[in-house]
Design an enzyme around this catalytic site. Structure first.
Site, PDB file in Angstrom:
ATOM      1  CB  ALA A 138      -0.803  -0.157   1.273  1.00 42.18           C
TER       2      ALA A 138
ATOM      3  CG  HIS B 235      -3.698 -19.281   4.886  1.00 39.93           C
ATOM      4  ND1 HIS B 235      -3.273 -20.322   4.240  1.00 39.93           N
ATOM      5  CD2 HIS B 235      -3.650 -18.355   3.487  1.00 39.93           C
ATOM      6  CE1 HIS B 235      -3.425 -20.401   2.884  1.00 39.93           C
ATOM      7  NE2 HIS B 235      -3.814 -19.244   2.385  1.00 39.93           N
TER       8      HIS B 235
ATOM      9  NE  ARG C 214      -5.960 -24.848   0.006  1.00 39.70           N
ATOM     10  CZ  ARG C 214      -6.354 -23.773   0.595  1.00 39.70           C
ATOM     11  NH1 ARG C 214      -7.722 -24.050   1.160  1.00 39.70           N
ATOM     12  NH2 ARG C 214      -5.898 -22.618   0.924  1.00 39.70           N
TER      13      ARG C 214
ATOM     14  CD  GLU D 241      -2.548  -7.620   7.054  1.00 36.94           C
ATOM     15  OE1 GLU D 241      -1.627  -7.600   6.305  1.00 36.94           O
ATOM     16  OE2 GLU D 241      -2.842  -8.354   8.356  1.00 36.94           O
TER      17      GLU D 241
ATOM     18  N   GLY E  53      -6.596 -13.289  -2.822  1.00 36.14           N
ATOM     19  CA  GLY E  53      -6.365 -12.459  -3.614  1.00 36.14           C
ATOM     20  C   GLY E  53      -7.093 -10.986  -3.354  1.00 36.14           C
TER      21      GLY E  53
ATOM     22  CB  ALA F 188      -4.251  -9.192   0.824  1.00 37.80           C
ATOM     23  CB  VAL F 189      -2.902  -8.385  -4.084  1.00 32.60           C
ATOM     24  CG1 VAL F 189      -2.027  -7.542  -5.259  1.00 32.60           C
ATOM     25  CG2 VAL F 189      -1.822  -9.264  -3.332  1.00 32.60           C
TER      26      VAL F 189
END
Ligand code: ADP
Length: 618
Positions: free
Chosen positions: A147, A414, A430, A583, A596, A598-599
């Site tokens: 960020a 996680h 996965r 975050e 996917g 967070a980015v």
């Protein structure tokens, strides 16, 4: 203004000269020459670093490192340490936090080279404390993770003066560790795929209707969009409404809907922004909790998927350097300076950084065990995937001047953290077809369910024994998996029985689990857990297993912001001059963050925080 800028440049010159002088005071007896060391292993435990040290006039003049650490944050750590060794003519340096293995491997390689050069009394350097006082800029960005770098670049591109403060010694924070990719809806890259995800889409819509009737308007919008798409199915089906719906369902609908809408609606633009600065996320795939293929990932020259975090941070870091953005490393911001109800700067130790606006981008608090257990006593002593600097500093600094904190107890565990070394194993495995099995050799969950759901199921397995299984076909396509194999995280065998034996799990059950799974893939129907995302059969030897367990990963809670990334007080009024992105904020992800996102969060809100700071300045 011109005068201030040139004074600043003179100051930087003085700063770098004084840094060299102070660290350079070691006499030595090194023989000139070129010394090669290739015995020390870093993050990549199968291949040693190849280090060449050049000595001229009894000084270290050049260090070349050929390494395969670049797909970890080790690559950045090595670059940073090489500079420090040459500047300080010393190897008496701290290892780079978050990249201990690579740092140690480099330092011991250089030590061996110096031994070859006749030994050296380079082990102790005289350190000079460099003091920075009272710097002025338009904006101070705190944190050089995803960020922070995005915000700083956006500001600099618009011609603003920007200073970045970073507590660690390298950029990247947790963002550098992101392996998966970036969620974005309605991109050209999605359109390159054939839409085969109807089953997943309809399942999620049903689930939404059942569990979140309050989202009926959004659900109806998505249903209508899909109906329209079916009448004229051009390109791939997705929409920012569906992205928002998935994110809200994933977050158990306690997310701030305005922030979710902002995330989804700006996601495709954010992919283009990245592309403009040189980062291409071209490969699109499925990911946990996403109804359709939406996660965008980078590829290398051989068209293999590579980890998104190191890729993006490298591009962002290079862009920041190219633009001349000054990042102060080893500089921990401690306090926000407030004057007349407006944030006007940051204190970092003895130093003061004055600015018209401050952007907090210090990440979450998952590496702060005290803070984690304050909000979630149940997470005491659970593994943790974060870099050590992610201790909630920005959250505490903002709170100290009245910012509202939300959802602090929403901490994501996680499901696939390697038991061997605490490394995160990306959810992408996965999404791309891996399954999970227990001690009994059986599957026990829809592997592409949300993170909290899969983690909970893992905790219920006998002795907490869970293995993630992939095959050679998957490994062939993925440099990420190759990295896990290289780093010795996998146990492999040429057939199912042999693998079960090595894992000490029930062999007969494991063989039928694999056969049944391959049938399920063929029929696109999972009778056991109703998984709807299928890739290819796991039928090409060798087969690989990674022992995994849940680990503390992401803190969804944090500073309350509005959709302009302005920081809010308890009464929802804005704190002037203060912005936050990534975050460090709460509300985007609700109770559970989708892989996917967070980015997507740090790129979208990094851009917005910069824009808002600029607008308020004009
Ligand atoms: P995000 O994904 O939100 O950008 P990251 O974890 O990638 O978050 O980055 C946060 C960055 O902020 C890290 O590089 C971390 O070292 C840095 N940081 C954390 N606390 C401070 C602080 N007090 N002062 C300066 N930098 C900080």
């Amino acid at each position: 203004m011109k005068k201030i800028t040139s004074l600043f440049i003179i100051f930087l010159l003085v700063l770098s000269l004084s840094a060299c002088k102070g660290k350079n005071e070691t006499a030595n007896n090194l023989k000139d020459g070129t010394y090669v060391v290739n015995s020390e292993k870093g993050y990549n435990q199968t291949k040693a670093l190849d280090v060449t040290v050049e000595i001229k006039d009894a000084k270290i003049t050049k260090i070349d490192v050929k390494n395969e650490e670049t797909e970890s944050i080790g690559g950045l750590a090595i670059e940073n340490l090489v500079k420090q060794i040459i500047a300080r003519q010393s190897i008496d340096l701290d290892v780079i936090s978050g990249a201990t293995l690579s740092s140690n491997a480099l330092l011991s390689s250089v030590k061996l080279a110096l031994d070859k050069a006749g030994g050296a009394n380079l082990l102790k350097s005289v350190s000079s404390e460099v003091e920075v006082k009272n710097l002025n800029s338009d904006v101070v960005v705190v944190g050089a993770g995803g960020a922070g770098l995005v915000a700083a670049i956006n500001l600099k591109l618009a011609g603003k003066d920007v200073i970045v403060l970073e507590k660690g010694q390298i950029p990247g924070g947790n963002s550098a560790k992101a392996t998966g990719g970036m969620n974005a809806a309605k991109t050209n890259y999605q359109d390159e795929n054939e839409f085969k995800e109807e089953a997943g889409l309809l399942k999620n819509i049903e689930k939404a209707k059942e569990n979140y009737p309050e989202l009926s308007t959004l659900i109806a919008t998505v249903e209508k969009q899909y109906e329209d798409y079916l009448k004229n199915p051009k390109g791939y089906f997705d929409s920012s409404d569906l992205f928002a719906l998935d994110t809200l369902i994933g977050g158990k609908n306690i997310n701030n809907p305005e922030l979710v809408k902002t995330l989804a609606e700006n996601s495709a633009k954010a992919i283009s922004w990245l592309e403009k600065i040189g980062a291409k996320l071209t490969s699109v795939s499925s990911f946990g909790g996403g109804s359709v293929k939406r996660i965008h990932r980078p590829l290398n020259e051989e068209n293999k998927v590579i980890p998104v975090g190191t890729y993006l941070i490298k591009v962002l870091d290079e862009k920041a350097k190219e633009l001349g953005i000054k990042v102060f490393y080893d500089t921990k911001a401690d306090e926000l300076i407030v004057d007349n109800d407006r944030v006007i700067g940051v204190k970092a130790g003895n130093n003061t950084f004055n600015a018209k606006a401050v952007i907090l981008a210090t990440g979450g608090f998952a590496a702060n065990e005290e803070l984690v257990t304050k909000y979630r006593p149940d997470l005491k002593s659970v593994m943790n995937t974060n870099v050590p600097t992610i201790t909630g500093d920005g959250i505490l600094m903002a709170n100290a001047i009245g910012a509202k904190l939300i959802d602090m107890d929403k901490i994501q565990v996680h499901p696939t953290v390697a038991v061997k070394n605490g490394q995160l194993i990306t959810e992408g495995l996965r999404g791309d077809g891996a399954i999970l099995v227990n001690k009994n050799g059986e599957r026990f969950v829809d592997e592409v369910g949300t993170r909290d759901y899969v983690s909970k199921a893992e905790n219920e397995q006998e002795d907490g024994i869970v293995y993630l299984i992939v095959d050679e076909k998957m490994a062939d396509k993925s440099n990420v998996i190759k990295g896990y194999i290289k780093n010795d995280l996998t146990i492999s065998a040429d057939n199912y029985e042999e693998l079960a034996k090595k894992l000490e799990i029930n062999s007969d059950n494991f063989v039928s689990t694999m056969e049944n799974w391959n049938k399920a893939v063929e029929n696109k129907k999972d009778e056991l857990f109703n998984r709807t995302s299928f890739a290819e059969k796991l039928d090409k030897a060798p087969y690989y297993a990674i022992r995994v367990a849940p680990g503390v990963h992401h803190t969804m809670g944090g500073i309350s912001i509005n959709s302009k990334a302005q920081v809010l007080r308890e009464n929802d009024t804005i704190i002037k001059g203060l912005y936050a992105a990534g975050e460090v904020t709460g509300g985007v992800h609700g109770a559970n963050r989708l892989g996917g996102n967070a980015v997507a969060d740090f790129v979208v809100f990094g851009i917005i925080a910069a824009e808002s700071a600029m607008n308020d300045m004009e």
